[in-house]
Write a protein that holds these residues in place. Structure first.
Motif, PDB file in Angstrom:
ATOM      1  N   CYS A 265       1.964 -17.878 -14.932  1.00 24.43           N
ATOM      2  CA  CYS A 265       1.824 -18.858 -16.122  1.00 24.43           C
ATOM      3  C   CYS A 265       1.401 -20.256 -15.478  1.00 24.43           C
ATOM      4  CB  CYS A 265       3.227 -19.159 -16.747  1.00 24.43           C
ATOM      5  SG  CYS A 265       3.738 -17.577 -17.617  1.00 24.43           S
ATOM      6  N   ALA A 266       2.023 -20.643 -14.412  1.00 25.95           N
ATOM      7  CA  ALA A 266       1.690 -21.819 -13.631  1.00 25.95           C
ATOM      8  C   ALA A 266       0.560 -21.874 -12.854  1.00 25.95           C
ATOM      9  CB  ALA A 266       3.003 -22.313 -12.975  1.00 25.95           C
ATOM     10  N   ASN A 267       0.388 -20.841 -12.019  1.00 23.34           N
ATOM     11  CA  ASN A 267      -0.328 -20.592 -10.843  1.00 23.34           C
ATOM     12  C   ASN A 267      -1.726 -21.333 -11.019  1.00 23.34           C
ATOM     13  OD1 ASN A 267       1.667 -19.589  -9.505  1.00 23.34           O
ATOM     14  ND2 ASN A 267       1.098 -17.445  -9.577  1.00 23.34           N
ATOM     15  N   PRO A 268      -2.545 -20.706 -11.951  1.00 18.96           N
ATOM     16  CA  PRO A 268      -3.873 -21.279 -11.956  1.00 18.96           C
ATOM     17  C   PRO A 268      -4.268 -22.848 -12.460  1.00 18.96           C
ATOM     18  CG  PRO A 268      -3.454 -19.749 -13.837  1.00 18.96           C
ATOM     19  CD  PRO A 268      -2.386 -19.800 -13.018  1.00 18.96           C
ATOM     20  N   VAL A 269      -3.081 -23.141 -13.178  1.00 19.36           N
ATOM     21  CA  VAL A 269      -3.258 -24.523 -13.426  1.00 19.36           C
ATOM     22  C   VAL A 269      -3.636 -25.496 -12.323  1.00 19.36           C
ATOM     23  CG1 VAL A 269      -2.045 -26.366 -14.740  1.00 19.36           C
ATOM     24  CG2 VAL A 269      -1.894 -24.188 -15.530  1.00 19.36           C
ATOM     25  N   LEU A 270      -2.797 -25.148 -11.367  1.00 18.51           N
ATOM     26  CA  LEU A 270      -3.023 -26.404 -10.196  1.00 18.51           C
ATOM     27  C   LEU A 270      -4.456 -26.389  -9.563  1.00 18.51           C
ATOM     28  CD1 LEU A 270       0.202 -25.116 -10.181  1.00 18.51           C
ATOM     29  CD2 LEU A 270       0.583 -26.237  -7.963  1.00 18.51           C
ATOM     30  N   PRO A 271      -5.046 -25.122  -8.982  1.00 16.42           N
ATOM     31  CA  PRO A 271      -6.512 -25.138  -8.466  1.00 16.42           C
ATOM     32  C   PRO A 271      -7.360 -25.691  -9.580  1.00 16.42           C
ATOM     33  CG  PRO A 271      -5.811 -22.895  -8.480  1.00 16.42           C
ATOM     34  CD  PRO A 271      -4.605 -23.791  -8.868  1.00 16.42           C
ATOM     35  N   ALA A 272      -7.201 -25.401 -10.530  1.00 18.96           N
ATOM     36  CA  ALA A 272      -8.209 -25.829 -12.017  1.00 18.96           C
ATOM     37  C   ALA A 272      -7.996 -27.049 -12.134  1.00 18.96           C
ATOM     38  CB  ALA A 272      -7.417 -25.087 -13.373  1.00 18.96           C
ATOM     39  N   ILE A 273      -6.698 -27.883 -11.911  1.00 19.20           N
ATOM     40  CA  ILE A 273      -6.895 -29.328 -11.903  1.00 19.20           C
ATOM     41  C   ILE A 273      -7.480 -29.844 -11.016  1.00 19.20           C
ATOM     42  CG2 ILE A 273      -5.466 -31.152 -12.096  1.00 19.20           C
ATOM     43  CD1 ILE A 273      -3.422 -29.785 -13.968  1.00 19.20           C
ATOM     44  N   ALA A 274      -7.280 -29.489  -9.638  1.00 25.48           N
ATOM     45  CA  ALA A 274      -7.763 -30.029  -8.360  1.00 25.48           C
ATOM     46  C   ALA A 274      -9.164 -29.904  -8.368  1.00 25.48           C
ATOM     47  CB  ALA A 274      -7.276 -29.045  -7.117  1.00 25.48           C
TER      48      ALA A 274
ATOM     49  N   SER B  28       2.677 -30.335 -14.018  1.00 24.48           N
ATOM     50  CA  SER B  28       3.815 -30.931 -13.234  1.00 24.48           C
ATOM     51  C   SER B  28       3.678 -30.948 -11.752  1.00 24.48           C
ATOM     52  CB  SER B  28       5.055 -30.638 -13.802  1.00 24.48           C
ATOM     53  OG  SER B  28       5.993 -31.431 -13.394  1.00 24.48           O
ATOM     54  N   HIS B  29       3.439 -29.740 -11.401  1.00 29.10           N
ATOM     55  CA  HIS B  29       3.322 -29.428  -9.976  1.00 29.10           C
ATOM     56  C   HIS B  29       2.163 -29.993  -9.246  1.00 29.10           C
ATOM     57  CE1 HIS B  29       6.842 -27.227  -9.604  1.00 29.10           C
ATOM     58  NE2 HIS B  29       6.429 -26.077 -10.154  1.00 29.10           N
ATOM     59  N   ALA B  30       0.980 -30.020 -10.163  1.00 32.49           N
ATOM     60  CA  ALA B  30      -0.261 -30.417  -9.568  1.00 32.49           C
ATOM     61  C   ALA B  30      -0.436 -31.854  -9.439  1.00 32.49           C
ATOM     62  CB  ALA B  30      -1.353 -30.001 -10.630  1.00 32.49           C
ATOM     63  N   LEU B  31       0.304 -32.537 -10.481  1.00 34.50           N
ATOM     64  CA  LEU B  31      -0.129 -34.087 -10.539  1.00 34.50           C
ATOM     65  C   LEU B  31       1.123 -34.927 -10.142  1.00 34.50           C
ATOM     66  CD1 LEU B  31      -2.041 -34.033 -13.812  1.00 34.50           C
ATOM     67  CD2 LEU B  31      -2.912 -34.299 -11.376  1.00 34.50           C
ATOM     68  N   TYR B  32       2.486 -34.232 -10.463  1.00 31.85           N
ATOM     69  CA  TYR B  32       3.521 -35.169 -10.276  1.00 31.85           C
ATOM     70  C   TYR B  32       4.473 -35.038  -9.387  1.00 31.85           C
ATOM     71  CZ  TYR B  32       2.245 -36.866 -14.680  1.00 31.85           C
ATOM     72  OH  TYR B  32       1.379 -37.347 -15.852  1.00 31.85           O
ATOM     73  N   GLU B  33       5.244 -33.596  -9.269  1.00 29.13           N
ATOM     74  CA  GLU B  33       6.295 -33.138  -8.609  1.00 29.13           C
ATOM     75  C   GLU B  33       6.303 -33.297  -7.094  1.00 29.13           C
ATOM     76  OE1 GLU B  33       8.813 -30.192 -10.253  1.00 29.13           O
ATOM     77  OE2 GLU B  33       7.727 -30.359 -12.097  1.00 29.13           O
TER      78      GLU B  33
ATOM     79  N   LEU C  24       3.731 -18.700 -21.321  1.00 28.13           N
ATOM     80  CA  LEU C  24       2.438 -19.283 -20.854  1.00 28.13           C
ATOM     81  C   LEU C  24       2.470 -20.639 -21.134  1.00 28.13           C
ATOM     82  CD1 LEU C  24       0.032 -16.167 -21.845  1.00 28.13           C
ATOM     83  CD2 LEU C  24       0.644 -17.005 -19.704  1.00 28.13           C
ATOM     84  N   VAL C  25       2.827 -21.178 -22.346  1.00 33.25           N
ATOM     85  CA  VAL C  25       2.655 -22.764 -22.625  1.00 33.25           C
ATOM     86  C   VAL C  25       3.656 -23.422 -21.701  1.00 33.25           C
ATOM     87  CG1 VAL C  25       3.295 -24.136 -24.577  1.00 33.25           C
ATOM     88  CG2 VAL C  25       1.947 -22.128 -25.144  1.00 33.25           C
ATOM     89  N   GLY C  26       4.787 -22.799 -21.714  1.00 29.50           N
ATOM     90  CA  GLY C  26       5.790 -23.551 -20.870  1.00 29.50           C
ATOM     91  C   GLY C  26       5.356 -23.632 -19.279  1.00 29.50           C
ATOM     92  N   GLY C  27       4.865 -22.514 -18.834  1.00 33.28           N
ATOM     93  CA  GLY C  27       4.442 -22.546 -17.540  1.00 33.28           C
ATOM     94  C   GLY C  27       3.300 -23.425 -17.155  1.00 33.28           C
ATOM     95  N   ALA C  28       2.362 -23.478 -18.028  1.00 35.46           N
ATOM     96  CA  ALA C  28       1.155 -24.260 -17.839  1.00 35.46           C
ATOM     97  C   ALA C  28       1.562 -25.758 -17.850  1.00 35.46           C
ATOM     98  CB  ALA C  28       0.186 -24.105 -18.934  1.00 35.46           C
TER      99      ALA C  28
END
Ligand code: FES
Ligand code: FES
Lengths: 166, 347
Positions: free
Chosen positions: B294-303, B236-241, B227-231
């Protein structure tokens, strides 16, 4: 092209290889001497996974010519454990789950080892700076930072061979 | 010129495995004459911990110590068929296949032990420490090792088991498009706090807080590390890559690793995860699996947090400083949304 003989100390043993002039140390270590701890990631100095210590200092072995290593002390992650006894950094990497796929681990261990050799009690920011040339795709870095900080405080931290002179 | 803080939230209901089914996994288990077991799988552990979880599930079902189980994922040419390690399916699909295989192998193990002890196999239990004994009579016992040797050298039996787990492929109704995407669903909710600089367009993730519901957590430390690594990867996907910053125009794309942007250890955002366990009825010991979510909700949450901070709705990833500055320009400046929720008190 004529091969060039090169000799250096690798993890405390004298080793020799015949290399081509443009051959990288990474290639000599992996293909010539069978030390697979340093990995081939990008081959262009961007990921840090090929990091080794040369006379105690971290160097990217993908950008280092083997012929330039004549007479040097080279240390890789393969030489960190003392027989069955893990180096404190290795032990703390395990303790903190600081590896998932493990591809970045030898490079991370090596830069951390160089850091602790010259600065036995680094701050969190100093740890982050030390590993900032190394990419990890899996862990999110936090477990690695935590492992290095924990190793810094642990008894039995041994200095690397080259580091004693640094 | 100022930094604006914002908060965004996202939830995810995440289907484990191919969500129309049809993705079998097989497992084969056999014992060696030393009483240790080999689990053969063709799914690969890429670091997510599948080998460890497989080992735990096999040991638990067989009733033997975990150190007596070896998981071999060496070769998909010679191993049993598996659809592979993807779609967060490892724990759920392979785990279920392993349970079926281990039950069969355990049955043979107990029969072989029963023959040696001259009792009924149905009266035997394992102690999880390498012994088999008559229920209620621990002294009427035989070790797993002695049983394996008797089976191999005396009885001429293989202690082995075969397992497969398949959720059948769901048929799609040609008229209505109706289908059954149902499999184990995992759930999560994540809150991201960001600061957006209205001069540079840069976004700093200040902290993330999440709750994950993953069925039974079979290996808590490994779940946490995933979960930590995936976040981090989500951030990274949300803001950089991106390999295509001006898709479909190929210009300005990275040509090599040196130009491919990712956040480094200096950009780690403090992250607090709470894991909730609701064992899944069809999961191995109730497990579902974290995997990609692990990574999925991070993107919309940051947006959403960026929108909350400065009123710019970026709907193409990554959320680069350029997109934010263009959005601010189009909006005629910063339009912050209302502050949501109180201060986070875990840190
Ligand atoms: S392989 Fe040397 S830095 Fe990437
Ligand atoms: S553990 Fe996979 S790259 Fe670091």
């Amino acid at each position: 092209m004529a091969k060039i003989p090169v000799q250096f100390r690798l993890n405390g043993s004298d080793r020799a290889a015949f290399v081509d002039a443009p051959e990288t140390l990474l290639n000599t270590l992996r293909r010539g001497l069978g030390d697979f701890a340093p990995k081939y990631g990008c081959g262009q100095g961007a990921c840090g996974v090929c990091t080794v210590l040369i006379d105690g200092e971290p160097h990217l072995s993908c950008l280092t010519l083997s012929v330039a290593c004549e007479g040097k002390r080279i240390e890789t992650a393969s030489g960190m454990a003392d027989g069955p006894d893990l180096h404190p950094l290795q032990a703390q990497f395990m303790e903190h789950f600081a590896a998932q796929c493990g591809f970045c681990t030898p490079g991370m261990l090596t830069v951390a080892r160089a850091l602790l050799d010259r600065n036995p009690n680094p701050t969190r920011d100093e740890v982050i700076e030390a590993i900032s040339g190394n990419i990890c795709r899996c862990t999110g870095y936090e477990p690695i930072v935590a492992a290095i900080l924990a190793a810094a405080g642990s008894p039995g931290m041994r200095r690397s061979e080259g580091g004693r002179h640094a | 010129m100022a930094r604006h803080e914002g908060r965004g939230m996202a939830s995810v209901n995440y289907p484990i495995g191919m969500n129309l089914g049809g993705d079998p996994s097989q497992a084969l288990i056999h014992s060696n004459p030393d009483g240790k077991f080999t689990v053969a799988l063709s799914a690969i552990d890429l670091g997510q911990g599948m080998k460890q979880v497989s080992r735990q599930i096999a040991a638990e079902t067989l009733g033997v110590p975990i150190e007596d189980v070896h998981v071999d994922t060496a070769d998909s040419d010679t191993g049993p068929h598996d659809m592979g390690s993807f779609a967060s399916r490892g724990t759920h699909r392979m785990g279920n296949a392993i349970i079926v295989a281990a039950r069969e192998a355990r049955g043979v193990l107990l029969e072989a032990a029963a023959e040696e002890l001259e009792v009924d196999a149905g009266d035997l239990v394992t102690d999880g420490r390498g012994n088999i004994h008559v229920r209620g009579a621990p002294s009427r016992a035989i070790t797993v090792k002695a049983t394996a040797q008797a089976a191999q050298f005396k009885q001429g039996k293989t202690i082995a088991g075969r397992g497969i787990f398949l959720i059948p492929l769901s048929a799609v109704d040609a008229e209505t498009g109706e289908m059954n995407p149902n499999t184990a669903f995992a759930h999560a909710c994540l809150v991201a706090d960001v600061a957006v600089d209205d001069e540079t367009g840069e976004v700093e993730v200040l902290r993330m807080t999440s709750a994950y519901e993953l069925g039974r957590v079979i290996n808590p430390r490994m779940v946490e590390q995933q979960l930590v690594g995936g976040a981090w990867m989500g951030m990274s996907h949300a803001l950089y890559e991106t390999p295509e910053p001006y898709y479909p125009n190929p210009e300005h794309g990275p040509r090599d690793f040196n130009e491919y942007l990712m956040p480094g250890p200096g950009e780690i955002a403090p992250y607090h995860v709470t894991v909730l366990e609701r064992p899944a009825p069809d999961g191995p010991y109730g497990g579902k699996g974290p995997g990609e979510m692990c990574a999925n909700p991070v993107l919309p949450a940051i947006a959403n947090a960026v929108y909350n901070a400065v009123g710019v709705r970026v709907d193409e990833l990554p959320i680069t400083p350029e997109k934010i500055l263009r959005g601010l320009q189009a909006n005629g400046g910063v339009k912050p949304g209302p502050r949501r929720g109180g201060p986070v008190n875990w840190r």
